[in-house]
Design a protein around this motif. Structure first.
Motif, PDB file in Angstrom:
ATOM      1  N   GLN A  42     -16.252 -47.816  28.624  1.00 44.32           N
ATOM      2  CA  GLN A  42     -16.157 -48.280  27.088  1.00 44.32           C
ATOM      3  C   GLN A  42     -14.767 -48.450  26.550  1.00 44.32           C
ATOM      4  N   ASP A  43     -13.958 -47.211  27.022  1.00 47.36           N
ATOM      5  CA  ASP A  43     -12.625 -47.343  26.496  1.00 47.36           C
ATOM      6  C   ASP A  43     -12.117 -48.552  27.213  1.00 47.36           C
ATOM      7  N   ASN A  44     -12.601 -49.211  28.281  1.00 48.71           N
ATOM      8  CA  ASN A  44     -11.598 -50.191  28.984  1.00 48.71           C
ATOM      9  C   ASN A  44     -12.518 -51.653  28.777  1.00 48.71           C
ATOM     10  N   GLY A  45     -13.076 -51.517  27.593  1.00 48.20           N
ATOM     11  CA  GLY A  45     -13.723 -52.803  27.181  1.00 48.20           C
ATOM     12  C   GLY A  45     -14.855 -53.322  27.869  1.00 48.20           C
ATOM     13  N   PHE A  46     -15.749 -52.462  28.215  1.00 47.31           N
ATOM     14  CA  PHE A  46     -17.134 -52.659  28.783  1.00 47.31           C
ATOM     15  C   PHE A  46     -18.207 -52.224  27.735  1.00 47.31           C
ATOM     16  N   GLN A  47     -19.203 -53.334  27.785  1.00 50.58           N
ATOM     17  CA  GLN A  47     -20.302 -52.896  26.905  1.00 50.58           C
ATOM     18  C   GLN A  47     -21.513 -52.211  28.124  1.00 50.58           C
ATOM     19  N   VAL A  48     -21.674 -50.997  27.685  1.00 52.56           N
ATOM     20  CA  VAL A  48     -22.473 -50.385  28.659  1.00 52.56           C
ATOM     21  C   VAL A  48     -23.969 -50.277  28.111  1.00 52.56           C
ATOM     22  N   ASN A  49     -24.959 -50.728  29.049  1.00 46.82           N
ATOM     23  CA  ASN A  49     -26.195 -50.538  28.845  1.00 46.82           C
ATOM     24  C   ASN A  49     -26.894 -49.541  29.729  1.00 46.82           C
ATOM     25  N   ASP A  50     -27.021 -48.337  29.011  1.00 41.96           N
ATOM     26  CA  ASP A  50     -27.259 -47.050  29.641  1.00 41.96           C
ATOM     27  C   ASP A  50     -28.827 -46.741  29.920  1.00 41.96           C
ATOM     28  N   HIS A  51     -28.970 -46.883  31.395  1.00 43.53           N
ATOM     29  CA  HIS A  51     -30.450 -46.507  31.767  1.00 43.53           C
ATOM     30  C   HIS A  51     -30.633 -45.244  32.249  1.00 43.53           C
ATOM     31  N   VAL A  52     -31.452 -44.451  31.619  1.00 41.94           N
ATOM     32  CA  VAL A  52     -31.727 -42.973  32.249  1.00 41.94           C
ATOM     33  C   VAL A  52     -33.062 -43.135  33.199  1.00 41.94           C
ATOM     34  N   GLU A  53     -32.770 -42.706  34.394  1.00 44.77           N
ATOM     35  CA  GLU A  53     -33.689 -42.645  35.439  1.00 44.77           C
ATOM     36  C   GLU A  53     -34.290 -41.423  35.931  1.00 44.77           C
ATOM     37  N   THR A  54     -35.365 -41.253  36.466  1.00 45.73           N
ATOM     38  CA  THR A  54     -35.997 -40.359  36.876  1.00 45.73           C
ATOM     39  C   THR A  54     -35.920 -40.033  38.631  1.00 45.73           C
ATOM     40  N   ASP A  55     -35.625 -41.441  39.241  1.00 47.05           N
ATOM     41  CA  ASP A  55     -35.645 -41.616  40.656  1.00 47.05           C
ATOM     42  C   ASP A  55     -34.212 -42.350  41.179  1.00 47.05           C
ATOM     43  N   MET A  56     -33.132 -41.782  41.215  1.00 48.01           N
ATOM     44  CA  MET A  56     -32.004 -42.541  41.363  1.00 48.01           C
ATOM     45  C   MET A  56     -32.129 -42.991  42.991  1.00 48.01           C
ATOM     46  N   ALA A  57     -32.646 -42.186  43.774  1.00 47.01           N
ATOM     47  CA  ALA A  57     -32.725 -42.673  45.047  1.00 47.01           C
ATOM     48  C   ALA A  57     -33.202 -44.245  45.326  1.00 47.01           C
ATOM     49  N   ALA A  58     -34.369 -44.221  44.495  1.00 46.33           N
ATOM     50  CA  ALA A  58     -35.212 -45.307  44.577  1.00 46.33           C
ATOM     51  C   ALA A  58     -34.301 -46.755  43.795  1.00 46.33           C
ATOM     52  N   VAL A  59     -33.305 -46.322  42.686  1.00 44.56           N
ATOM     53  CA  VAL A  59     -32.370 -47.276  42.232  1.00 44.56           C
ATOM     54  C   VAL A  59     -31.598 -47.766  43.213  1.00 44.56           C
ATOM     55  N   LYS A  60     -31.054 -46.797  43.827  1.00 44.38           N
ATOM     56  CA  LYS A  60     -29.905 -47.002  44.868  1.00 44.38           C
ATOM     57  C   LYS A  60     -30.330 -47.882  45.794  1.00 44.38           C
ATOM     58  N   THR A  61     -31.564 -47.609  46.632  1.00 43.10           N
ATOM     59  CA  THR A  61     -32.264 -48.372  47.710  1.00 43.10           C
ATOM     60  C   THR A  61     -32.570 -50.103  46.970  1.00 43.10           C
ATOM     61  N   ARG A  62     -33.067 -49.949  45.715  1.00 44.03           N
ATOM     62  CA  ARG A  62     -33.334 -51.489  45.350  1.00 44.03           C
ATOM     63  C   ARG A  62     -32.316 -52.238  45.139  1.00 44.03           C
ATOM     64  N   LEU A  63     -31.124 -51.495  44.696  1.00 49.40           N
ATOM     65  CA  LEU A  63     -29.820 -52.334  44.458  1.00 49.40           C
ATOM     66  C   LEU A  63     -29.147 -52.514  45.924  1.00 49.40           C
ATOM     67  N   GLY A  64     -29.429 -51.983  47.151  1.00 43.93           N
ATOM     68  CA  GLY A  64     -28.779 -52.128  47.888  1.00 43.93           C
ATOM     69  C   GLY A  64     -27.438 -51.377  48.530  1.00 43.93           C
ATOM     70  N   VAL A  65     -27.506 -50.282  47.823  1.00 41.86           N
ATOM     71  CA  VAL A  65     -26.370 -49.261  47.900  1.00 41.86           C
ATOM     72  C   VAL A  65     -26.461 -48.475  49.261  1.00 41.86           C
ATOM     73  N   PRO A  66     -25.584 -48.733  50.328  1.00 44.01           N
ATOM     74  CA  PRO A  66     -25.535 -47.773  51.664  1.00 44.01           C
ATOM     75  C   PRO A  66     -25.732 -46.349  51.418  1.00 44.01           C
ATOM     76  N   HIS A  67     -26.688 -45.706  51.998  1.00 42.69           N
ATOM     77  CA  HIS A  67     -26.646 -44.392  51.923  1.00 42.69           C
ATOM     78  C   HIS A  67     -25.147 -43.672  51.986  1.00 42.69           C
TER      79      HIS A  67
END
Length: 144
Positions: A42-67
């Protein structure tokens, strides 16, 4: 007529320059450094859409983040993942590279954005993933 077109283009450029870049950030509700990274964005000009998650491992898998590139929070901008404490300047670099799928700062290195705890600053790298699945160093940050 030409002056009017130039003026219109100039004014449109000013309007775009004032617009904030939207980024989605997925995080655990109890993570303090995630909130600090959001503040950095935010301090660097981004508009952040904040999503609180209960399963970050599933989010990372869905988005293709390598382990091996994992950290505590995951952002998404222009369809690309931004994993961990990536500096805002490197997110801008990522956006300029259509050949890349995402960028990451693995782990939680002290001194990276959102991890400014005390005087210590660990060395870290911003790693990018290309469309062929290869990892490359986008930026090196030395220890203090």
């Amino acid at each position: 007529m030409r002056r009017l077109l130039l003026l219109t283009a100039l004014l449109a450029g000013f309007a775009q320059a004032g617009e904030k870049l939207a980024i989605d950030v997925h995080r655990d509700a109890n993570c303090g450094c995630c909130k600090a990274w959001i503040s950095h964005l935010q301090d660097n000009g981004f508009q952040v859409n904040d999503h609180v998650e209960t399963d970050m491992a599933a989010v990372k898998t869905r988005l293709g983040v390598p382990h091996g590139l994992g950290s505590c929070h995951t952002g998404v901008i222009d369809g690309k993942f931004v994993e961990g404490h990536v500096p805002a300047a490197d997110i801008h670099k990522l956006r300029q590279r259509p050949d890349l799928l995402g960028a990451a700062v693995p782990g939680m290195p002290l001194g990276s954005p959102g991890m400014e705890i005390g005087e210590r600053r660990d060395a870290y790298q911003v790693i990018v993933l290309d469309r062929d699945g290869q990892q490359h160093v986008l930026a090196d940050y030395p220890a203090d």
